[in-house]
Design an enzyme around this catalytic site. Structure first.
Site, PDB file in Angstrom:
ATOM      1  N   GLU A 109      -5.327   0.503   0.091  1.00  0.00           N
ATOM      2  CA  GLU A 109      -4.784  -0.958   0.262  1.00  0.00           C
ATOM      3  C   GLU A 109      -5.032  -1.497  -1.291  1.00  0.00           C
ATOM      4  O   GLU A 109      -5.585  -1.125  -2.026  1.00  0.00           O
ATOM      5  CB  GLU A 109      -5.793  -1.248   1.192  1.00  0.00           C
ATOM      6  N   HIS A 115       0.885  -1.327  -0.086  1.00  0.00           N
ATOM      7  CA  HIS A 115       0.119  -0.056  -0.108  1.00  0.00           C
ATOM      8  C   HIS A 115       0.775   1.110   0.066  1.00  0.00           C
ATOM      9  O   HIS A 115       2.135   1.115   0.368  1.00  0.00           O
ATOM     10  CB  HIS A 115      -1.052  -0.098   1.121  1.00  0.00           C
TER      11      HIS A 115
HETATM   12  C1  F6R Z   1       1.705   6.678   6.605  1.00  0.00           C
HETATM   13  C2  F6R Z   1       1.436   5.893   5.344  1.00  0.00           C
HETATM   14  C3  F6R Z   1       1.718   4.641   5.156  1.00  0.00           C
HETATM   15  C4  F6R Z   1       3.005   4.098   5.736  1.00  0.00           C
HETATM   16  C5  F6R Z   1       3.180   2.866   5.420  1.00  0.00           C
HETATM   17  C6  F6R Z   1       4.362   2.182   5.956  1.00  0.00           C
HETATM   18  O1  F6R Z   1       1.319   7.998   6.558  1.00  0.00           O
HETATM   19  O2  F6R Z   1       0.531   6.444   4.575  1.00  0.00           O
HETATM   20  O3  F6R Z   1       1.296   3.988   3.973  1.00  0.00           O
HETATM   21  O4  F6R Z   1       3.833   5.091   4.876  1.00  0.00           O
HETATM   22  O5  F6R Z   1       2.350   1.811   6.353  1.00  0.00           O
HETATM   23  O6  F6R Z   1       4.484   2.506   7.323  1.00  0.00           O
HETATM   24  P1  F6R Z   1       6.025   2.132   7.977  1.00  0.00           P
HETATM   25  O7  F6R Z   1       6.915   3.412   7.581  1.00  0.00           O
HETATM   26  O8  F6R Z   1       5.614   2.470   9.629  1.00  0.00           O
HETATM   27  O9  F6R Z   1       6.610   1.160   7.832  1.00  0.00           O
END
Ligand code: F6R
Length: 240
Positions: free
Chosen positions: A142, A137
């Site tokens: 999603e 995503h």
């Molecule tokens: C956050 C967002 C999400 C995250 C993704 C990765 O604003 O839109 O798409 O970028 O879930 O999350 P991390 O960086 O926590 O692995």
């Protein structure tokens, strides 16, 4: 998609900071599309350190964030509004009035999505920062989300709820719904910077950069953007 492989998370953050700071220094009125999550924390620390040491100013910079949990007020510690203040905005000279994020408490979902669509129209982004979900995503688009839609409310995938549970006291507290910028709007940014770190992102990185362009892997759409840079550490790039 241009691919940069850095040694580790620190290398990803340093390289990303170089690109982000170039945008800010070139245009003090730039519009930055920003992300939450664990991945951008190192970059945000670089931006704050640079502001403190070198005085790069954000007085006229405008920002738009990708997404916000539905049902969490901006003052809630797990809200993305709170995350942005704590991890970036409070460390810069940015005017809070110039920062934008969806209102997780909006009762009228359609009106809130229309409000955010209008903000995104008004503020064309010079750069859009993204993290990558382990299921491919981007923002909270999603797998299966059509590429053409704007701001909308999503039900988070079970894997996303599990991934995000580490930031809450228990998995039951993770909101199941969120407002998110659409893929069409992500693609409208002049430049896209997507960061990935860690072995748990390796499959998603491979599918995004080398797989078929399909809504089943939302990030694969980035192959079609004319100026998209992926910065991955060795662990996340292992399958490329
Ligand atoms: C956050 C967002 C999400 C995250 C993704 C990765 O604003 O839109 O798409 O970028 O879930 O999350 P991390 O960086 O926590 O692995």
């Amino acid at each position: 998609m241009k691919i940069v492989v850095a040694k580790d998370y620190e290398g990803v953050s340093a390289h990303a900071a170089g690109i982000m700071l170039e945008v800010v220094r070139k245009n003090p009125y730039a519009v930055l599309g920003l992300a939450t999550g664990t991945t951008p924390l190192g970059l945000y620390a670089y931006m704050i350190a640079d502001h403190e040491k070198k005085g790069t100013s954000y007085a006229h910079i405008r920002t738009v964030n990708l997404d916000e949990y539905k049902g969490l007020p901006a003052a809630h510690e797990q809200s993305y509004a709170y995350f942005m203040r704590k991890n970036l905005f409070d460390g810069l000279d940015i005017d809070p009035e110039n920062t934008n994020i969806e209102n997780g408490m909006a009762a009228d979902e359609a009106a809130e999505c229309a409000r955010y669509d209008a903000i995104l129209e008004m503020l064309p982004r010079d750069i859009q920062l993204l993290g990558l979900g382990s299921n491919g995503h981007i923002a909270f688009n999603e797998p299966g989300t059509p590429f053409g839609i704007g701001t909308h409310v999503v039900t988070l995938a079970e894997s996303t709820v599990r991934d995000n549970a580490r930031l809450f006291e228990s998995i039951d507290e993770v909101p199941r719904k969120a407002f998110t910028m659409g893929i069409r709007q992500i693609m409208q940014a002049k430049k896209i910077l997507i960061l990935a770190s860690g072995a748990n992102k390796a499959d998603a990185v491979y599918k995004m950069a080398r797989g078929e362009v399909t809504p089943d892997v939302p990030a694969s759409v980035l192959q079609l953007h004319p100026d998209c840079i992926l910065i991955a550490d060795r662990a996340a790039a292992a399958k490329l």
